[in-house]
Design a protein around this motif. Structure first.
Motif: not given
Length: 222
Positions: A67-96
């Motif tokens: 980034l190269y700021p083009q203005k002076t003063g207090e400038l905001s850097i906006e956040p980024i938002v992600y949608d993420i599929p997360v694999q979490v462990p369950s209480n179940r177990r497979s055949f193996f």
């Protein structure tokens, strides 16, 4: 920092075991409305080990932006938002007798940052200052120093270094009327990395003298 001084913003995702993440999608991208911005390509995402507030995490750098700021003063850097599929462990177990994981979609966001941008100093500012901020060298070279009438030669005006290339006015040349000067060819070799923009910009002039004599190239300042 000062106006037109470059900074690099890293967007990192921290997660801990037993969570597993294999993909992510930007649902909201930062606009950087008060900045000139350039996103650095990341060839391949990789998981490293990192530490945040004294706790060890897996960490992935998802995005790098200069980034190269083009203005002076207090400038905001906006956040980024992600949608993420997360694999979490369950209480179940497979055949193996392996733990079965469920995929849960999560939305994560980086916080908004603020930076204070100061104006460039007036003391010591050249009269012909055109906005260049960084460390640069100006080179002037010619392909020939002796030639015949109507024989062409090239004059190269080149700026090399590290800074806010493409955000300042390039110097020009003022030659005698007996030298026919054609529109220059612009040659750029620029690389954007974690340290900003570095490389060179060259204007290559083709010049043809129409009368004999000795000609001096006037002083060119930048």
């Amino acid at each position: 920092m000062a106006q037109n001084q470059g900074i690099t913003v890293l967007y990192k995702l921290y997660f801990r075991s037993p969570l597993q993440i294999s993909d992510a999608r930007e649902s909201e991208s930062p606009k950087f409305k008060d900045f000139w911005s350039h996103q650095i390509k990341i060839p391949q995402l990789k998981v490293d080990r990192g530490n945040y507030k004294g706790i060890d995490y897996n960490v992935v750098v998802w995005r790098k932006t200069v980034l190269y700021p083009q203005k002076t003063g207090e400038l905001s850097i906006e956040p980024i938002v992600y949608d993420i599929p997360v694999q979490v462990p369950s209480n179940r177990r497979s055949f193996f007798d392996q733990i079965v994981r469920n995929t849960v979609n999560k939305t994560v966001s980086a916080g908004k940052l603020k930076i204070n941008v100061k104006p460039l100093p007036d003391i010591g500012r050249p009269n012909n200052f055109s906005g260049a901020v960084g460390k640069f060298d100006l080179l002037v070279t010619t392909s020939k120093k002796e030639l015949l009438i109507s024989e062409a030669f090239q004059l190269n005006l080149e700026i090399k270094g590290n800074g806010n290339f493409n955000l300042f006015s390039f110097p020009s040349i003022n030659l005698p009327q007996s030298l026919e000067v054609y529109e220059p060819e612009r040659l750029e070799k620029l690389v954007t990395n974690f340290k900003g923009i570095r490389g060179s910009i060259k204007d290559q002039y083709t010049i043809v003298p129409s009368s004999p004599g000795k000609y001096s190239i006037p002083k060119i300042s930048f």
